[in-house]
Design an enzyme around this catalytic site. Structure first.
Site, PDB file in Angstrom:
ATOM      1  N   ASP A 128      -0.832  -2.828  -2.859  1.00  0.00           N
ATOM      2  CA  ASP A 128      -1.192  -3.922  -1.950  1.00  0.00           C
ATOM      3  C   ASP A 128      -0.582  -5.241  -2.441  1.00  0.00           C
ATOM      4  O   ASP A 128      -0.716  -6.278  -1.785  1.00  0.00           O
ATOM      5  CB  ASP A 128      -2.705  -4.021  -1.724  1.00  0.00           C
ATOM      6  CG  ASP A 128      -3.478  -4.288  -2.997  1.00  0.00           C
ATOM      7  OD1 ASP A 128      -2.863  -4.361  -4.076  1.00  0.00           O
ATOM      8  OD2 ASP A 128      -4.721  -4.428  -2.903  1.00  0.00           O
ATOM      9  N   SER A 129       0.146  -5.177  -3.555  1.00  0.00           N
ATOM     10  CA  SER A 129       0.989  -6.312  -3.948  1.00  0.00           C
ATOM     11  C   SER A 129       2.006  -6.624  -2.848  1.00  0.00           C
ATOM     12  O   SER A 129       2.614  -7.691  -2.854  1.00  0.00           O
ATOM     13  CB  SER A 129       1.719  -6.017  -5.268  1.00  0.00           C
ATOM     14  OG  SER A 129       2.403  -4.783  -5.192  1.00  0.00           O
ATOM     15  N   ASP A 163      -2.086   2.323  -2.253  1.00  0.00           N
ATOM     16  CA  ASP A 163      -3.205   1.458  -2.632  1.00  0.00           C
ATOM     17  C   ASP A 163      -4.146   1.279  -1.444  1.00  0.00           C
ATOM     18  O   ASP A 163      -3.692   0.967  -0.343  1.00  0.00           O
ATOM     19  CB  ASP A 163      -2.625   0.071  -2.947  1.00  0.00           C
ATOM     20  CG  ASP A 163      -3.079  -0.465  -4.276  1.00  0.00           C
ATOM     21  OD1 ASP A 163      -3.964   0.143  -4.899  1.00  0.00           O
ATOM     22  OD2 ASP A 163      -2.531  -1.499  -4.685  1.00  0.00           O
ATOM     23  N   LYS A 211      -4.965   4.861  -4.588  1.00  0.00           N
ATOM     24  CA  LYS A 211      -5.450   4.068  -5.738  1.00  0.00           C
ATOM     25  C   LYS A 211      -6.548   3.138  -5.264  1.00  0.00           C
ATOM     26  O   LYS A 211      -6.427   2.541  -4.194  1.00  0.00           O
ATOM     27  CB  LYS A 211      -4.308   3.267  -6.366  1.00  0.00           C
ATOM     28  CG  LYS A 211      -4.784   2.319  -7.478  1.00  0.00           C
ATOM     29  CD  LYS A 211      -3.635   1.818  -8.345  1.00  0.00           C
ATOM     30  CE  LYS A 211      -2.919   0.630  -7.799  1.00  0.00           C
ATOM     31  NZ  LYS A 211      -3.738  -0.581  -7.595  1.00  0.00           N
ATOM     32  N   GLU A 251      -9.313   0.012  -6.846  1.00  0.00           N
ATOM     33  CA  GLU A 251      -9.664  -0.855  -7.977  1.00  0.00           C
ATOM     34  C   GLU A 251     -11.150  -0.695  -8.292  1.00  0.00           C
ATOM     35  O   GLU A 251     -11.970  -0.519  -7.398  1.00  0.00           O
ATOM     36  CB  GLU A 251      -9.373  -2.323  -7.624  1.00  0.00           C
ATOM     37  CG  GLU A 251      -7.894  -2.601  -7.471  1.00  0.00           C
ATOM     38  CD  GLU A 251      -7.579  -4.060  -7.162  1.00  0.00           C
ATOM     39  OE1 GLU A 251      -8.464  -4.928  -7.301  1.00  0.00           O
ATOM     40  OE2 GLU A 251      -6.426  -4.329  -6.781  1.00  0.00           O
ATOM     41  N   GLU A 255      -4.387  -3.088 -16.038  1.00  0.00           N
ATOM     42  CA  GLU A 255      -3.600  -4.298 -15.769  1.00  0.00           C
ATOM     43  C   GLU A 255      -4.060  -5.486 -16.611  1.00  0.00           C
ATOM     44  O   GLU A 255      -5.261  -5.822 -16.643  1.00  0.00           O
ATOM     45  CB  GLU A 255      -3.673  -4.668 -14.274  1.00  0.00           C
ATOM     46  CG  GLU A 255      -2.886  -5.946 -13.964  1.00  0.00           C
ATOM     47  CD  GLU A 255      -2.591  -6.165 -12.486  1.00  0.00           C
ATOM     48  OE1 GLU A 255      -2.921  -5.303 -11.660  1.00  0.00           O
ATOM     49  OE2 GLU A 255      -2.018  -7.235 -12.175  1.00  0.00           O
TER      50      GLU A 255
HETATM   51  O1  KIV Z   1      -0.614  -3.566  -5.892  1.00  0.00           O
HETATM   52  C1  KIV Z   1       0.107  -3.185  -6.828  1.00  0.00           C
HETATM   53  O2  KIV Z   1       1.336  -3.161  -6.749  1.00  0.00           O
HETATM   54  C2  KIV Z   1      -0.546  -2.754  -8.054  1.00  0.00           C
HETATM   55  C3  KIV Z   1       0.290  -2.610  -9.264  1.00  0.00           C
HETATM   56  C4  KIV Z   1       0.778  -3.920  -9.731  1.00  0.00           C
HETATM   57  C5  KIV Z   1      -0.389  -1.855 -10.321  1.00  0.00           C
HETATM   58  O3  KIV Z   1      -1.710  -2.564  -8.053  1.00  0.00           O
END
Ligand code: KIV
Length: 278
Positions: free
Chosen positions: A55-56, A94, A124, A126, A193
């Site tokens: 989600d970056s 994510d 993924k 968090e 992280e």
């Molecule tokens: O959103 C993302 O790209 C991430 C990575 C930086 C681990 O969570």
């Protein structure tokens, strides 16, 4: 006995799965980069084990201030593009903020959409101790889960900013407990992280699950970076934990400047770029 190697040989035969990644504990490091688009996935796929549709993307691709504006529909569209652009890497998507924190049932409903509509190999989420019940619920129902502890970008508002974690004993103990809870709940891997090097090393030693570091430790079982950071796409801000392995932003700027020069000079398009009369 030597640990098994999952490198280039697997690349030629089939796509890596979450269990393949889980099997890399203490073995050959897991190479992971983010990807949000089909062309980037195609370029990265021969070189990595895991492609993370992070989600970056909200920040690196859409110019948002945080990851909170990313929606499930965005993640699904980008996840499907990355799956189409890759054939070797395990693709992990994510889960955006607000799509899994409410309850295990909410998480399952949204994760199942992501799995079926993208064809990805896992998701993924968090969180640590507070998300362990959800991780277990998902894994028991067929969804491979990667955890994410330490600096959790979706918690930027409660944390008061993007800050490295684990500098005092209370915070370090909480992150160790988070890692243990997510590992016991069945996650196939955990992203750590922006924590102190000693803490990331200790967690990697203590938990039986593959750890993927970003701003963590070379002792982690693998590493991840946001691709746009690693290839030097932007010049405005480079976090401490990033190494720029290229200067792609400069190359794009130079190519665009050369194109502009040729258009203005009417040297592009040249005769070889034109269709003649039949
Ligand atoms: O959103 C993302 O790209 C991430 C990575 C930086 C681990 O969570």
């Amino acid at each position: 006995m030597n640990k098994p190697s999952y490198g280039a040989s697997v690349a030629k035969t089939r796509r890596l799965t979450a269990p393949d990644i889980a099997g890399r504990k203490g073995a050959e490091p897991v190479v992971c980069l983010t990807a949000y688009t089909y062309p980037m996935a195609k370029l990265l796929d021969p070189h990595v084990d895991l492609l993370l549709v992070g989600d970056s993307m909200g920040m690196a691709l859409y110019g948002m201030d945080s990851t909170l504006g990313v929606t499930l529909d965005m993640s699904i569209a980008h996840g499907a593009a990355v799956v189409r652009g890759s054939k070797h890497a395990c693709v992990i998507v994510d889960m955006p903020f607000g799509t899994y924190q409410e309850s295990p049932a909410q998480a399952f409903r949204n994760c199942a959409r992501v799995m079926t509509e993208t064809g990805c190999g896992g998701i993924k989420i968090e969180g640590g101790v507070e998300m362990a019940e959800t991780v277990k619920f998902l894994v028991e129902r067929g969804i491979p889960v990667q955890g994410h502890i330490g600096l959790k970008p979706q918690s930027v508002n409660t944390a008061g900013g993007f800050r490295s974690q684990g500098h005092d004993s209370v915070s370090a103990a909480k992150i160790v407990a988070d890692a243990q809870a997510v590992a016991e709940a069945g996650a196939f891997s955990i992203v750590i992280e922006a924590v102190t090097e000693t803490l990331a090393r200790k967690i990697t030693d203590q938990v039986p699950v593959v750890t993927i570091g970003i701003g963590a430790s070379p002792a982690c079982d693998g590493q991840v970076l946001v691709t746009e950071d690693a290839i030097g796409m932007f010049n405005d801000f480079t976090p401490k934990f990033v190494k720029r392995f290229g200067e792609v932003g400069d190359a794009i700027g130079k190519a665009a400047a050369e194109y502009a020069r040729e258009v203005r000079a009417r040297t592009f398009p040249a005769p070889k770029n034109l269709y003649g009369d039949r």
